[in-house]
Design a protein around this motif. Structure first.
Motif, PDB file in Angstrom:
ATOM      1  N   MET A  49      28.605  14.139  75.100  1.00  0.00           N
ATOM      2  CA  MET A  49      28.428  14.765  76.410  1.00  0.00           C
ATOM      3  C   MET A  49      27.646  16.072  76.296  1.00  0.00           C
ATOM      4  O   MET A  49      26.936  16.459  77.215  1.00  0.00           O
ATOM      5  N   ALA A  50      27.786  16.749  75.146  1.00  0.00           N
ATOM      6  CA  ALA A  50      27.047  17.993  74.927  1.00  0.00           C
ATOM      7  C   ALA A  50      25.605  17.740  74.486  1.00  0.00           C
ATOM      8  O   ALA A  50      24.824  18.692  74.359  1.00  0.00           O
ATOM      9  N   GLY A  51      25.259  16.470  74.257  1.00  0.00           N
ATOM     10  CA  GLY A  51      23.897  16.136  73.836  1.00  0.00           C
ATOM     11  C   GLY A  51      23.659  16.319  72.352  1.00  0.00           C
ATOM     12  O   GLY A  51      22.501  16.292  71.893  1.00  0.00           O
ATOM     13  N   LEU A  52      24.737  16.473  71.560  1.00  0.00           N
ATOM     14  CA  LEU A  52      24.587  16.667  70.113  1.00  0.00           C
ATOM     15  C   LEU A  52      24.597  15.355  69.351  1.00  0.00           C
ATOM     16  O   LEU A  52      24.217  15.313  68.186  1.00  0.00           O
ATOM     17  N   GLU A  53      25.054  14.296  69.988  1.00  0.00           N
ATOM     18  CA  GLU A  53      25.015  12.963  69.392  1.00  0.00           C
ATOM     19  C   GLU A  53      24.631  11.955  70.473  1.00  0.00           C
ATOM     20  O   GLU A  53      24.823  12.213  71.661  1.00  0.00           O
ATOM     21  N   LEU A  71      32.432  24.198  72.933  1.00  0.00           N
ATOM     22  CA  LEU A  71      33.169  24.886  71.873  1.00  0.00           C
ATOM     23  C   LEU A  71      33.489  23.867  70.782  1.00  0.00           C
ATOM     24  O   LEU A  71      34.303  22.967  70.991  1.00  0.00           O
ATOM     25  N   PRO A  72      32.846  23.968  69.596  1.00  0.00           N
ATOM     26  CA  PRO A  72      33.139  23.009  68.526  1.00  0.00           C
ATOM     27  C   PRO A  72      34.489  23.296  67.877  1.00  0.00           C
ATOM     28  O   PRO A  72      35.050  24.388  68.014  1.00  0.00           O
ATOM     29  N   GLN A  73      34.993  22.314  67.158  1.00  0.00           N
ATOM     30  CA  GLN A  73      36.285  22.483  66.494  1.00  0.00           C
ATOM     31  C   GLN A  73      36.184  23.490  65.341  1.00  0.00           C
ATOM     32  O   GLN A  73      37.099  24.273  65.114  1.00  0.00           O
ATOM     33  N   HIS A  74      35.057  23.454  64.621  1.00  0.00           N
ATOM     34  CA  HIS A  74      34.867  24.365  63.487  1.00  0.00           C
ATOM     35  C   HIS A  74      33.524  25.080  63.646  1.00  0.00           C
ATOM     36  O   HIS A  74      32.519  24.677  63.059  1.00  0.00           O
ATOM     37  N   PRO A  75      33.457  26.152  64.442  1.00  0.00           N
ATOM     38  CA  PRO A  75      32.184  26.833  64.691  1.00  0.00           C
ATOM     39  C   PRO A  75      31.694  27.584  63.455  1.00  0.00           C
ATOM     40  O   PRO A  75      32.483  28.037  62.624  1.00  0.00           O
ATOM     41  N   GLU A  76      30.374  27.715  63.357  1.00  0.00           N
ATOM     42  CA  GLU A  76      29.742  28.451  62.271  1.00  0.00           C
ATOM     43  C   GLU A  76      28.831  29.524  62.858  1.00  0.00           C
ATOM     44  O   GLU A  76      28.196  29.320  63.893  1.00  0.00           O
ATOM     45  N   PHE A  77      28.765  30.676  62.166  1.00  0.00           N
ATOM     46  CA  PHE A  77      27.893  31.777  62.574  1.00  0.00           C
ATOM     47  C   PHE A  77      27.105  32.257  61.360  1.00  0.00           C
ATOM     48  O   PHE A  77      27.497  32.027  60.218  1.00  0.00           O
ATOM     49  N   ASP A  78      26.017  32.940  61.644  1.00  0.00           N
ATOM     50  CA  ASP A  78      25.267  33.611  60.586  1.00  0.00           C
ATOM     51  C   ASP A  78      26.202  34.629  59.922  1.00  0.00           C
ATOM     52  O   ASP A  78      26.713  35.532  60.596  1.00  0.00           O
ATOM     53  N   LEU A 144      32.682  23.142  80.988  1.00  0.00           N
ATOM     54  CA  LEU A 144      33.112  23.591  79.666  1.00  0.00           C
ATOM     55  C   LEU A 144      33.621  22.382  78.881  1.00  0.00           C
ATOM     56  O   LEU A 144      34.460  21.619  79.380  1.00  0.00           O
ATOM     57  N   LEU A 145      33.118  22.217  77.664  1.00  0.00           N
ATOM     58  CA  LEU A 145      33.609  21.197  76.741  1.00  0.00           C
ATOM     59  C   LEU A 145      34.291  21.925  75.588  1.00  0.00           C
ATOM     60  O   LEU A 145      33.630  22.583  74.779  1.00  0.00           O
TER      61      LEU A 145
END
Length: 634
Positions: A49-53, A71-78, A144-145
Motif C-alpha cells: 500500500m505504501a508503494g514499496l513492494e 512507519l516501518p517496523q524497523h526504521p533506519e536513519f543515517d 497513516l500506515l
C-alpha cells in the motif's frame, strides 16, 4: 470516498503464498487494525500500500492527490544525523521550520528523547522507532500506515498515542498486537488468514465475536458436507450406474462434495512444559540499589517473591525495569544490597532484545547467528519434560512451528519473530519454576500471545514480567510494581487497570486538596453570594419574603405522564416485540449466509443495530413502568 482499492492480488515469497486473489479497500475516516499470525503478510500488505513492494498479480489503486506516510517496523536513519534532524527530514521548509521544530521537540520530549543532538548511530532500536513515529505523525498526510507503532512505548506513551490517533481525522491502517489499543482506536478489523483478507466493521472485541461465529459456521458447513458425503458414498457403493442424466448428476454431486476443500486449521504454537519443584526459599531482594553514573535507577528495593506470585513491573522507558530483571537473573550485580536465591529455584529468563554479541557474565539473551537452531535448544536440554510426556528437542521445535528443514538452519537466517519464539522455547526447555519475561509481547502475534497467557494460567511457579501491554498485564498479573521518582518502586495490588484507577483516584484527590487550599486561603474577610443571601433572609429587619408572612406556599405537584411518555407507554411493548422478531429473523439469515462473508458482515451489523435499539426500548420501558407505578400510588 474510496482512498485505496486492492483487487485480486497474489503475492508469494519462494514457495510460500501470502495472498491468493485477495481484495481490500479503505474508505475516508476508517481506522483499520490488521491482525494475523506471524508470517501471514501483514507487513507486506502495508509495504504494498505504501508503494514499496508490488503484488505478483492484481492491482493496487490509490485516489488522486492522497498523501500516505509509512512507519516501518524497523526504521533506519543515517548514523551521523542528529535525533532532531531525523525527525525533521522531509518535513521542513523555510516557512514552517520554527513551528515544526517546536512541535518536534515537544513530541520527542513526550516520547522520552531529550538529547536532540545525539547522533542516530548511538540510539537504541526503540529510540529509532520512536523518532520514526514522531516524523510520521508530524507529516501532513491523508493516510497513516503504521507497523507496530506501540512497540518500545511505555504505558504512558502508549496512552498518549492512543488518544492522539483517536482524535486524528485522517484514515489509518496499523499492524499491532496491543489488544486494548486495537479496541480503543480502530473501527474496523482486517484479518489475514491463509491468503485471504476478511473484513469486520467493528473493533477488536467485536471481531472476536464475529470470528468465532464465522469459524462455527465453517465447522457446521463442514459437518453437513461430511454427513451428505456419507449418504452419497453409500449410494455409490451400492453399485449405481451412470445410465441416466439423473444418475450422472448424482455422481457429479458426490465428486464435487468429495473434492471440496475442508476448512484449514492454522498451525499453532503448543506451549507445554513442567516446572520443577520450588522449595521454601524462593528469591529475596534485600535493599537493592543500582546507579549508572550520577543517575540512580533503583533505590533501596526489597521484596520476597512468594510461591505462585504474578508480578508485573512497569515504568517509563529507561527507568531501570530491564536492569532490575537482570539483577534478579544474576546477569548483573547490584551496587549494594543482595539477592538471595533458594537452592531449588530454576530461573528462565526471556530477554527483550536478542543480543548479537556475547558479553561478559551469564547473558542469556545472546544467540550465536552461526549456531544451528536445534543445537541452540540442545544446549539447554536434549529432552524436555511436558504434560504429554518427554519430548525430544526436535519434537518440541516442531510444536513451536520450526519444521525439520528449519531446525538445521543457522539462527542468523531466522526472522526477528522466529528468534523470539526460539528464545521462548529455550526458556521453557529448562523446566523453570521462576519465569522472568522482559517485554514478552513484542514481536509475538496475538494468537501466540493468547497461548502464552493460557500457559501462564497453568504454570505453577513464579512469573515476573516487564511489559507495556496493558491487556497482558490485566490478563496475567496479580501485583504491579511501578517505578516512580528517584529509583523508588511502589507496590499496587491487581492488574494494570487496578493500578491506573488507583493512580487516577490519588491524582483527583490531590487536585481537590489543592483546590481546597486555594479556596480556603481566599475566604478570610469575604463572603459568598450564598452567605449574603442566607444572612439577609435571617435578618429581622430584612424585607425578604418569608413563608407565612404575605407569601403563599405551593403544595407538591402530582406526577403525570407527558404526552410523549403516554404515547410511548401505549406502544412500547409492541415495538419491543417487533424488534425481537427482527433479531430472530436476522439470526436465521446469518446462519444461511455462512459462506458469504460480505453479506454476513452486513447482517451482523443489522443485528447489532437491532439489539442496541431493543436495549434502548427496554430501558425506556423500565422507566415508564416505574413512573406509572408512582402515578398509581398518588
Amino acid at each position: 470516498m474510496n482512498l485505496i482499492n486492492i483487487e485480486k492480488i497474489t503475492k508469494s515469497f519462494t514457495d510460500h503464498k501470502l495472498f491468493d486473489n485477495a481484495s481490500f479497500s479503505l474508505q475516508e475516516g476508517e481506522k483499520v487494525g490488521i491482525i494475523g499470525i506471524n508470517g501471514t503478510g501483514k507487513t507486506t500488505l502495508l509495504k504494498m500500500m505504501a508503494g514499496l513492494e508490488e503484488p505478483d498479480e492484481g492491482s493496487i489503486t490509490t485516489a488522486n492527490h492522497v498523501v500516505i506516510r509509512y512507519l516501518p517496523q524497523h526504521p533506519e536513519f543515517d548514523p551521523a544525523m542528529s535525533s532532531l534532524e531525523c525527525v525533521l527530514a522531509g518535513n521542513v521548509s523555510e516557512e514552517n521550520r520554527w513551528t515544526i521544530e517546536s512541535d518536534a521537540k515537544a513530541m520527542m520530549t513526550r516520547l522520552g528523547i531529550r538529547d536532540f543532538a545525539q547522533p542516530a548511530g548511538q540510539l537504541s532500536g526503540g529510540q529509532r522507532k520512536r523518532l520514526a513515529l514522531i516524523s510520521v505523525l508530524l507529516s501532513p498526510a491523508d493516510i497513516l500506515l503504521l507497523d507496530e507503532p506501540t512497540n518500545h512505548l511505555d504505558n504512558e506513551m502508549a496512552d498518549w498515542l492512543e488518544d492522539y490517533l483517536k482524535k486524528w481525522r485522517g484514515a489509518l491502517i496499523m499492524v499491532t498486537h496491543d489488544r486494548y489499543f486495537l479496541d480503543s482506536v480502530t473501527n474496523r478489523i482486517v484479518e489475514i488468514d491463509k491468503g485471504a483478507i476478511y473484513s469486520y466493521q467493528t473493533n477488536y472485541s467485536g471481531f472476536l465475536e464475529l470470528k468465532t461465529q464465522r469459524q462455527e459456521m465453517e465447522e457446521a458447513s463442514e459437518r453437513k458436507r461430511q454427513s451428505i458425503l456419507r449418504v452419497e458414498l453409500e449410494w455409490i457403493r451400492r453399485g449405481a450406474r451412470a445410465r441416466s442424466t439423473k444418475q450422472k448428476a448424482h455422481i457429479q454431486r458426490y465428486e464435487e462434495l468429495r473434492d471440496r476443500q475442508a476448512p484449514v486449521q492454522d498451525s499453532r504454537v503448543e506451549l507445554s512444559s513442567i516446572s520443577t519443584r520450588l522449595g521454601k526459599t524462593t528469591v529475596e531482594l534485600e535493599h537493592i540499589c543500582k546507579s549508572y553514573g550520577t543517575r540512580k535507577l533503583i533505590d533501596d528495593f526489597s521484596y520476597i517473591f512468594l510461591k505462585g506470585d504474578r508480578v508485573g513491573i512497569i515504568g517509563p522507558n529507561g527507568c531501570g525495569k530491564t536492569t532490575l530483571m537482570k539483577i534478579i537473573a544474576g546477569i548483573i550485580p547490584p551496587d549494594s544490597g543482595q539477592v538471595v536465591v533458594g537452592q531449588t529455584v530454576k530461573m528462565g529468563y526471556y530477554a527483550q532484545e536478542i543480543a548479537g554479541e556475547k558479553t561478559e557474565g551469564n547473558d542469556l539473551s545472546y544467540m550465536d547467528p552461526q549456531q544451528r537452531v536445534i543445537d541452540y535448544v540442545k544446549d539447554t536440554a536434549e529432552y524436555i519434560q511436558t504434560r504429554d510426556g518427554v519430548l525430544s528437542a526436535s519434537a518440541m521445535l516442531e510444536r513451536f512451528l520450526f519444521p525439520p528443514d528449519k531446525q538445521y538452519s543457522p539462527i542468523g537466517k531466522l526472522s526477528g519473530g522466529e528468534k523470539k519464539r526460539l528464545n521462548l522455547l529455550r526458556v521453557l526447555a529448562s523446566s523453570p519454576n521462576l519465569l522472568l519475561l522482559d517485554e514478552p509481547t513484542n514481536n509475538l502475534d496475538i494468537t501466540t500471545l493468547t497461548i502464552l497467557e493460557d500457559y501462564l494460567d497453568q504454570f505453577e511457579g513464579i512469573v515476573v514480567a516487564v511489559s507495556h501491554d496493558r491487556y497482558f498485564l490485566d490478563r496475567t498479573m496479580k501485583r504491579i510494581f511501578a517505578f516512580e521518582e528517584n529509583g523508588k518502586l511502589r507496590q499496587y495490588e491487581g492488574g494494570y487497570t487496578d493500578y491506573a484507577m488507583r493512580r487516577a483516584a490519588e491524582k483527583e484527590a490531590q487536585e481537590e486538596e489543592r483546590e481546597g487550599k486555594r479556596g480556603g486561603s481566599g475566604m478570610a474577610g469575604t463572603s459568598t453570594k450564598a452567605d449574603a443571601s442566607a444572612g439577609q433572609s435571617a435578618s429581622s429587619g430584612s424585607d425578604a419574603p418569608v413563608a407565612g408572612k404575605g407569601q403563599r406556599t405551593r403544595g407538591p405537584q402530582k406526577l403525570k405522564f407527558t404526552y410523549k411518555e403516554q404515547k410511548d407507554y401505549e406502544t412500547i411493548e409492541a415495538d419491543m416485540a417487533k424488534l425481537e422478531e427482527q433479531i430472530a429473523a436476522l439470526d436465521q439469515a446469518i446462519e444461511a449466509s455462512a459462506s458469504d462473508f460480505v453479506k454476513l458482515n452486513q447482517l451482523m451489523a443489522e443485528k447489532e443495530e437491532a439489539e442496541t435499539a431493543l436495549e434502548g426500548k427496554m430501558e425506556r420501558w423500565m422507566y415508564l413502568e416505574e413512573l406509572a407505578a408512582k402515578i398509581a400510588e398518588q
